[in-house]
Structure formats: C-alpha cells, structure tokens
Design an enzyme around this catalytic site. Structure first.
Site, short mmCIF file in Angstrom:
data_model
loop_
_atom_site.label_atom_id
_atom_site.label_comp_id
_atom_site.label_asym_id
_atom_site.label_seq_id
_atom_site.Cartn_x
_atom_site.Cartn_y
_atom_site.Cartn_z
N HIS A 285 0.72 -0.95 0.32
CA HIS A 285 -0.32 0.28 -0.41
C HIS A 285 1.36 1.25 0.11
O HIS A 285 1.43 1.35 -0.68
CB HIS A 285 -0.76 0.15 1.39
CG HIS A 285 -2.44 1.05 1.34
ND1 HIS A 285 -2.75 1.68 0.63
CD2 HIS A 285 -3.48 0.70 2.24
CE1 HIS A 285 -3.72 2.51 0.90
NE2 HIS A 285 -3.72 2.14 1.79
N HIS A 324 -2.34 -2.24 -10.03
CA HIS A 324 -3.11 -2.20 -8.97
C HIS A 324 -4.31 -3.09 -8.86
O HIS A 324 -4.82 -3.43 -9.99
CB HIS A 324 -3.35 -0.27 -9.42
CG HIS A 324 -4.11 0.12 -8.46
ND1 HIS A 324 -5.94 0.21 -7.70
CD2 HIS A 324 -3.49 1.06 -7.87
CE1 HIS A 324 -5.08 0.98 -7.11
NE2 HIS A 324 -4.39 1.79 -6.94
N ASP A 380 2.99 5.73 -6.92
CA ASP A 380 3.88 5.11 -6.10
C ASP A 380 5.26 4.83 -7.14
O ASP A 380 6.53 5.13 -6.07
CB ASP A 380 4.28 3.94 -5.10
CG ASP A 380 3.01 4.15 -3.58
OD1 ASP A 380 3.14 5.37 -3.33
OD2 ASP A 380 2.35 3.26 -3.53
#
Ligand code: CMC
Length: 446
Positions: A285, A324, A380
């Site tokens: 995460h 994702h 990210d």
C-alpha cells in the site's frame, strides 16, 4: 440504495422475458429458483441467505477473500474507473484539481462534499492552521523513540496517543466534536511527521509557522535551521501541494477500509486513523513508494534492468510501484506525478535513478507479462524519485503519503458513521477446521 428491498423469494414458474431489475438463481441442489432484487448493479449478500437446502441450513453466503468483488458501502466521495484510468473527488477530475485547486481546498471538498466559497475556505484554513500545534508532552513522547525509529512507526503511535490528549473525541455522534477532531487530525499530521523526522536527525523541533501555507509550513518544520524566517521554495511548495492533492483519497483501499472497519466499533477518530495509518505503512500500500526507490537503487544501472525484469517475471520479486487492484490502465495520478518530477528535477537536478525508472517502465509497457496482467505504473512509482530529489530520506516517503490521506480517511470515517445502514464491521467465515473433539491431556499427546 433502497432499504426496503423485498426478500429473496423462491420462485415457481415464470417464463416472462420482460426486463426486471432482478437476478434469477436456480439452486440445483433443490431445483428451487429465487429472484433477487438488483439495485445499482448489485445484489445484497443477505438476500442469498434465503437460499437453503432445508430449514436447518444457515443459508447461502458469498465468499470473497480480499473483497475483490464486494461493495462494503455506498459512498459519494471518490470515483475511480480503473479501466479508463479515471479518478474524481466528489465528481471533480483529479487532473483539474491538481491544476487549479490547493490541498486544503481539496481536503474541504472531500470532507464537506462541495468546493468552499471564499469565506468558507478562509474559515477552514484558519481552523486547520490553528490546530497545527501539538501538546508539549507529545514532544517528550517522541523523545522516547530510538534515534533510528521508522518515522511511520512514530506517526502511527503519536496519532493513537492524541486520543489520550483529547478525550472529547469520544463524542463521535456530536457534529461539533467531529468537526474539531477533523481540524486536529488534518492540522497536526504535518507537525507530527516533521517532528518525527527531526527526531531521527537529532535536531530541535521547529514549531509551526501559521503564516505559511499547509505544505510551506511542513517544509518549514522539516528543514528550517538557523534562519529567523523560513521561506519555502515556491516550486517545491507547489509540487508538494499537488502531490498532497493526488494522495488525498482513493475510495475503498486497504487503509480506507481500515478506518471504516475500526471506526465502526465507535472508537474515537484518533485510534481509528492510527489504524488506517498502520494499514498504509505496508509495502503493498503506501509503503510501496519507499520500496520502489529501494528497488531502483538495488537495480543500480539501466543495463541491469532487463535482468531485474526477468526476476520479476520468474516470480522472484515484484516490480514495486507497478500494478493496482483497480487500475487496469495507466494510473492518472502517475501521469501528473511524472510531470511534477521534471519540474522538481529542473530545480534540484535530475535524479540519477530516473533513467532506471524510465527503462523499467519502457520494458514493462511492452512486455507480454505486464501487458497481459494490465500492470502499469501506479502513484508510487515516481513519487520516491521526487521526494528523494527534494531531500527526503526514504523512510519519510510513506509519511508523505499519510499526511494528505488523512483528509480522505476522515471523510470516509464520517460517511460511514452517518450511514444508517452501517453497523460494526463483522465479516462471516467459512469454517473448515476440526469438528468437536475432546481435550487431550499432555501425556497422551504425540
Ligand atoms: N510486479 C510483478 N507482478 C505483479 C505486480 C508487480 N508489481 N503486481 C501484480 N503482479 C502480478 C501478480 O503476480 C499476479 O500474477 P499471476 O496472475 O500470474 O499470479 C497478477 O499480476 C495479479 O496480481 P495480484 O497480486 O493478484 O493483484 P492485486 O490486485 O491483488 O494486487 C497490488 C495489487 C498493488 C498489491 C500489486 O499489483 C502489487 O503488489 N504491486 C506492487 C506494490 C505497489 O506498487 N503497491 C502500491 C499500490 S498503489 C498505492 C496505493 O493505493 O496503495
């Protein structure tokens, strides 16, 4: 969703082909047919309970580990279309907010459903800004951490500790109390984060400067040394503000689900958001930004990228910052972040890891393994490069994710509390363990 949905009914015969918003299920164990209402393209799992073999049967459940296909709530906060790469907060496209809004305005939008008027924004900014200070005892609390404690660990613990400073936060059904805790949580996040960072450096804490913007003040608390007045670099201040907007909410992800789940026990919002922050810390995460940068450093050079990709495809490791659960297309946040990266590099100099990242992306976007699985860069992948160029150590990366996510968490928390259909979160299980057996005394155990 209509709360007065009729019960699932065993159906006798009906060959009518007229369109109805129902689902017909035939249980081949009993040859009975059931008609289940469909609302918002969804059936209610509880409606399946009418499907039974006999009276003693508990009834049918759905099995959905990791909630791959289960809606746990009705929400009006954030919309994502993962196939099309769309992200909107309260209907506003993320691209427009990133270009035209500020983080604090976006936070207002998330919490209050609408963009603020000028006076509403002023008032909101005033309240958030005037809750940036933390109790002096929290400094002592932070001092107790080891010098190399991970700042996420310090952040999680300190948010939870705030619960002991504000016992009034227990009044979760008092709108005025909720409002105050929301100011406190959004206001104090940068302060706790910056103090945690300064603690790891052994540097004195810098108090908030309420004349600065939200990200400007954060930079002040992090980086001010001997100057009497810290003036944040406008490019870095703006970049951080946009990054905060992009990270503010992301519908029912692991940490949003955590604040809803923990908050459903009616614990105060400090404890619930500490739990959400803990969920965010995980490398799958919010911890992925730190891991992505470690990965780029481990790869070391552009020439070594193909070899690394080979290891990823062999299942030995993951390409961090890729993939994702929802996006099966380019993450719209990653697109904006790539642009910000170049603005920051223009000022601070190009991050030498950029070439490695671009090569990973280039190969992955062409490689069948990634194409077939629809794995694209996520939020990210590039943030770590920007944060590193701005002077942040890697351990601060997940903290930089957590600060703005607080506005999304409190919006999710409040929506959950005010939803009359919500109750304490309590999933079912399929028990496949032992049936009853008698206790075996120690001497008889093998
Ligand atoms: N590198 C290599 N293979 C991957 C990756 C990856 N980053 N992500 C998924 N896969 C493969 C996975 O091995 C599986 O292959 P197979 O079907 O052969 O078993 C397939 O793709 C589906 O993966 P999954 O784990 O079932 O997908 P998920 O939806 O459960 O997981 C994810 C989503 C984000 C946890 C995962 O893609 C991942 O671990 N990515 C790396 C960590 C990361 O970047 N996380 C940040 C997410 S975005 C920020 C946030 O919102 O937190």
């Amino acid at each position: 969703m209509d709360s007065a949905i009729p019960m699932t009914q065993p159906k006798t015969t009906d060959s009518s082909s007229a369109r109805r918003d129902t689902l017909t299920i035939t249980d081949n164990r009993t040859a009975k047919t059931y008609e289940v209402p469909i609302t918002n393209d969804t059936i209610r799992a509880n409606d399946l309970r009418k499907i039974r073999v006999d009276e003693s049967d508990f009834g049918m459940m759905s099995y959905d580990p990791a909630f791959n296909n289960t809606a746990s709530c009705i929400s009006r906060i954030t919309y994502i279309d993962g196939d099309k790469g769309i992200l909107r907060y309260r209907g506003y496209p993320i691209e427009e907010l990133a270009e035209k809004s500020t983080y604090l305005e976006t936070a207002y939008l998330l919490v209050h459903c609408e963009l603020p008027t000028e006076s509403q924004l002023k008032e909101w900014q005033h309240h958030v800004t005037h809750h940036t200070f933390i109790h002096e005892s929290i400094k002592k609390f932070l001092d107790g951490f080891h010098y190399d404690a991970h700042p996420m660990g310090m952040l999680i613990s300190t948010i939870a500790a705030l619960s002991t400073f504000y016992p009034d936060a227990k009044h979760i059904f008092d709108p005025e109390s909720r409002k105050k805790q929301i100011y406190r949580l959004i206001g104090k996040m940068p302060t706790i984060a910056a103090f945690s960072y300064r603690h790891t450096l052994g540097m004195p804490y810098v108090y908030p400067d309420n004349d600065l913007s939200y990200p400007g003040n954060f930079l002040n608390m992090l980086f001010r040394t001997s100057e009497t007045r810290y003036r944040p670099n406008p490019t870095l201040e703006k970049a951080l503000d946009v990054l905060f907007i992009l990270h503010a909410d992301h519908e029912q992800n692991c940490s949003a689900n955590t604040i809803r789940g923990v908050g459903s026990s009616h614990v105060d919002p400090f404890c619930a958001s500490a739990a959400a922050t803990a969920a965010l810390y995980g490398p799958l995460h919010g911890g992925a930004n730190e891991e992505a940068l470690r990965m780029l450093m481990e790869i070391g050079s552009v020439q070594k990228v193909p070899e690394f990709i080979k290891r990823v495809k062999a299942g030995e490791t993951r390409l961090m910052g890729f993939g994702h659960r929802i996006y099966k297309n380019y993450d719209p946040r990653a697109r904006i972040i790539k642009r910000i990266a170049y603005e920051v590099f223009d000022l601070m100099g190009k991050n030498p890891l950029l070439e490695i990242a671009l090569e990973c992306e280039r190969i992955a976007l062409e490689d069948e393994y990634f194409v077939k699985r629809k794995l694209y860069p996520n939020v990210d992948f590039y943030t770590g490069l920007i944060y590193q160029s701005m002077g942040f150590p890697m351990t601060m990366f997940p903290v930089l994710f957590a600060i703005p996510r607080m506005s999304g968490w409190v919006a999710q928390w409040e929506e959950m509390l005010l939803d009359a259909e919500q109750k304490i979160a309590r999933p079912r299980q399929i028990y496949l363990g032992h049936d009853t057996r008698s206790y075996v005394p120690m001497e008889q155990r093998s």
